[in-house]
Motif scaffolding. Sequence first.
Motif, short mmCIF file in Angstrom:
data_model
loop_
_atom_site.label_atom_id
_atom_site.label_comp_id
_atom_site.label_asym_id
_atom_site.label_seq_id
_atom_site.Cartn_x
_atom_site.Cartn_y
_atom_site.Cartn_z
N UNK A 183 0.80 -1.22 0.00
CA UNK A 183 0.00 0.00 0.00
C UNK A 183 0.84 1.28 0.00
N UNK A 184 1.94 1.29 0.75
CA UNK A 184 2.68 2.53 0.96
C UNK A 184 4.18 2.42 0.70
N UNK A 185 4.63 1.27 0.23
CA UNK A 185 6.06 1.01 0.02
C UNK A 185 6.87 1.17 1.30
N UNK A 186 6.27 0.78 2.42
CA UNK A 186 6.91 0.85 3.73
C UNK A 186 7.56 -0.51 4.01
N UNK A 187 8.87 -0.48 4.29
CA UNK A 187 9.57 -1.73 4.61
C UNK A 187 10.29 -1.68 5.95
N UNK A 188 10.59 -0.47 6.43
CA UNK A 188 11.33 -0.35 7.69
C UNK A 188 10.53 0.46 8.71
N UNK A 189 10.97 0.39 9.94
CA UNK A 189 10.36 1.19 11.01
C UNK A 189 10.50 2.68 10.65
N UNK A 190 11.65 3.05 10.10
CA UNK A 190 11.87 4.45 9.70
C UNK A 190 10.87 4.87 8.62
N UNK A 191 10.65 4.00 7.64
CA UNK A 191 9.66 4.29 6.59
C UNK A 191 8.29 4.55 7.20
N UNK A 192 7.92 3.72 8.15
CA UNK A 192 6.61 3.85 8.79
C UNK A 192 6.52 5.18 9.55
N UNK A 193 7.56 5.50 10.29
CA UNK A 193 7.56 6.70 11.10
C UNK A 193 7.66 8.00 10.33
N UNK A 194 8.07 7.92 9.07
CA UNK A 194 8.22 9.13 8.27
C UNK A 194 7.25 9.18 7.09
N UNK A 195 6.36 8.23 7.02
CA UNK A 195 5.39 8.20 5.92
C UNK A 195 4.46 9.40 6.01
N UNK A 196 4.33 10.15 4.92
CA UNK A 196 3.57 11.39 4.96
C UNK A 196 2.11 11.18 5.34
N UNK A 197 1.50 10.09 4.91
CA UNK A 197 0.09 9.86 5.24
C UNK A 197 -0.10 9.57 6.73
N UNK A 198 0.83 8.84 7.31
CA UNK A 198 0.77 8.56 8.74
C UNK A 198 1.03 9.84 9.55
N UNK A 199 1.97 10.66 9.08
CA UNK A 199 2.26 11.92 9.76
C UNK A 199 1.07 12.88 9.66
N UNK A 200 0.44 12.94 8.49
CA UNK A 200 -0.74 13.78 8.33
C UNK A 200 -1.85 13.33 9.28
N UNK A 201 -2.11 12.03 9.31
CA UNK A 201 -3.16 11.49 10.17
C UNK A 201 -2.86 11.77 11.64
N UNK A 202 -1.60 11.61 12.04
CA UNK A 202 -1.21 11.88 13.42
C UNK A 202 -1.43 13.35 13.76
N UNK A 203 -1.06 14.24 12.86
CA UNK A 203 -1.25 15.68 13.08
C UNK A 203 -2.72 16.03 13.21
N UNK A 204 -3.54 15.49 12.34
CA UNK A 204 -4.98 15.75 12.39
C UNK A 204 -5.57 15.26 13.70
N UNK A 205 -5.17 14.06 14.12
CA UNK A 205 -5.69 13.50 15.37
C UNK A 205 -5.27 14.35 16.57
N UNK A 206 -4.01 14.82 16.59
CA UNK A 206 -3.55 15.66 17.70
C UNK A 206 -4.28 16.99 17.74
N UNK A 207 -4.45 17.60 16.60
CA UNK A 207 -5.15 18.90 16.55
C UNK A 207 -6.60 18.73 16.96
N UNK A 208 -7.20 17.62 16.59
CA UNK A 208 -8.60 17.35 16.93
C UNK A 208 -8.82 17.19 18.44
N UNK A 209 -7.75 16.83 19.15
CA UNK A 209 -7.86 16.69 20.61
C UNK A 209 -8.13 18.04 21.21
#
Length: 68
Positions: free
Chosen positions: A42-68
């Motif tokens: 789905x996202x070409x994620x193979x490493x922990x670093x890839x997961x932690x820096x994936x733009x879609x995951x970062x966007x989702x995390x930012x939206x969730x934090x702001x929504x709090x």
Amino acid sequence: MAGIDDKVDKAYEGKSLSEIADAPVEALQGVSEVDAKHLKEAFNITTVRDLGTNKYFLWAQSIAKIAE
């Protein structure tokens, strides 16, 4: 980072953060080989670093934090 060992697979306990970041995503507790396959497909994620820096995951995390 305190408490990192309880977030990674036993094989990665005691490893440096760099080693964990470059490890396959299955190094994280609860991420299976099948999960890793789906992340790769789905996202070409193979490493922990890839997961932690994936733009879609970062966007989702930012939206969730702001929504709090």
